[in-house]
Design an enzyme around this catalytic site. Structure first.
Site: not given
Length: 315
Positions: A29, A31, A228, A253
């Site tokens: 990922d 961010d 996702k 995250d």
């Protein structure tokens, strides 16, 4: 190997090395994992370079639909990732274009109504579609119930909704006309289900899922989720990058998108293939309070950040 009941924290060089030995392919990922807003997370580019040195392969997958692959490539270069090519960047705006073409078989040249930012428009154009709405300046005008854009264009074949910083009543109202048109039969694509994302200066900002779910509620319609944790997106990445699913690890995250993406997608085999970093949207406290009954949300590993992994490996 079966999935463990609780995630394992990576705390030693031996554990970090074992992780690299166990997996050959890595999905990241962006961010909260690679960067926070405009700033790179310390150690991120060095960790990716280490993977390259060890002949590992990797790709980047993000639910941010506002930015196209071309723009992401420039950001990677600016932040010190010189060898990130366009073909290993998978934002959800690109996923929307892929699903329109590969799964829904919407013909090239078709018009697609957009509630979202330029990333969606850019990827639709590159895929051969004609985006309407989006950043059209006419949608910035004052509300008028007789506005010309409230009249449905009969040639529109799909609706794509994602993140936008220009949400207003006119954009909501025009989009609603298409979602209700033809007895709610025009395909409705949502770029992601994320409620929020970690912003700069310690802020938490509304993400694309906020807008997607708002329009889903308003129109009383379900949507095709192409971000996702959608298996549609993962299947496209595995096929495009030639990854071995059982040897692939997802770094993220967020529990309900990133970790679920890896676990539901059978990455890593029966043990699960997800690693949670605590540098973005999930805190240690939130992880500790996680209901372990839902195995799809339990990461196989967790660590403070990719930079911390690098420190362990270099220790």
């Amino acid at each position: 190997m079966t999935r463990q009941a609780a995630p394992q924290k990576v705390t030693s060089k031996e554990e970090a090395l074992q992780l690299l030995e166990e997996f050959d392919h890595f999905l990241f990922d962006c961010d909260g994992v690679i960067w926070l807003g405009p700033d790179k997370i310390p150690g991120a580019s060095e960790f990716v370079e280490l993977l390259k040195e060890k002949k590992k392969t990797y790709a980047f997958v993000t639910n941010n639909s506002s930015v196209s692959r071309d723009t992401y490539k420039k950001k990677f270069e600016k932040l010190g990732f010189p060898d990130v090519t366009k073909d290993i960047i998978f934002p959800s705006c690109y996923a929307a274009a892929l699903i329109l073409k590969r799964d829904l078989k919407i013909p090239e040249g078709s018009k697609v109504w957009v509630l979202g930012d330029e990333g969606i428009e850019h990827e639709l154009k590159e895929a051969g579609y004609v985006p309407l709405g989006g950043n059209d300046e006419a949608l910035d005008e004052e509300w008028d119930p007789a506005h010309r854009l409230l009249k449905v264009d009969e040639d529109v074949k799909a609706v794509v909704i994602g993140s936008t910083k220009k949400l207003n009543y006119l954009r909501v109202a025009t989009t609603l006309q298409y979602l209700l048109h033809k007895n709610r039969s025009i395909p409705f694509i949502g770029t992601n289900i994320d409620k929020t994302y970690p912003g700069p200066f310690g802020t938490t900002l509304p993400a694309g899922g906020s807008f997607v779910n708002y329009m889903s509620f308003t129109s009383s319609r379900d949507f095709i989720d192409v971000g996702k944790p959608s298996p549609l997106l993962l299947d496209n990445i595995i096929e495009s990058c030639l990854f071995d699913r059982k040897k692939t690890l997802m770094f993220g995250d967020t529990l309900y998108t990133d970790v679920k993406f890896g676990n539901d997608g059978k990455l890593g085999g029966d043990a699960g293939g997800s690693l949670l970093v605590l540098s973005g949207g999930t805190s240690q406290e939130e992880l500790d309070l996680l209901d372990k009954k839902d195995e799809s949300l339990v990461p196989l590993y967790y660590v403070e950040s990719v930079g911390r992994l690098l420190e362990l490996l270099r220790n």
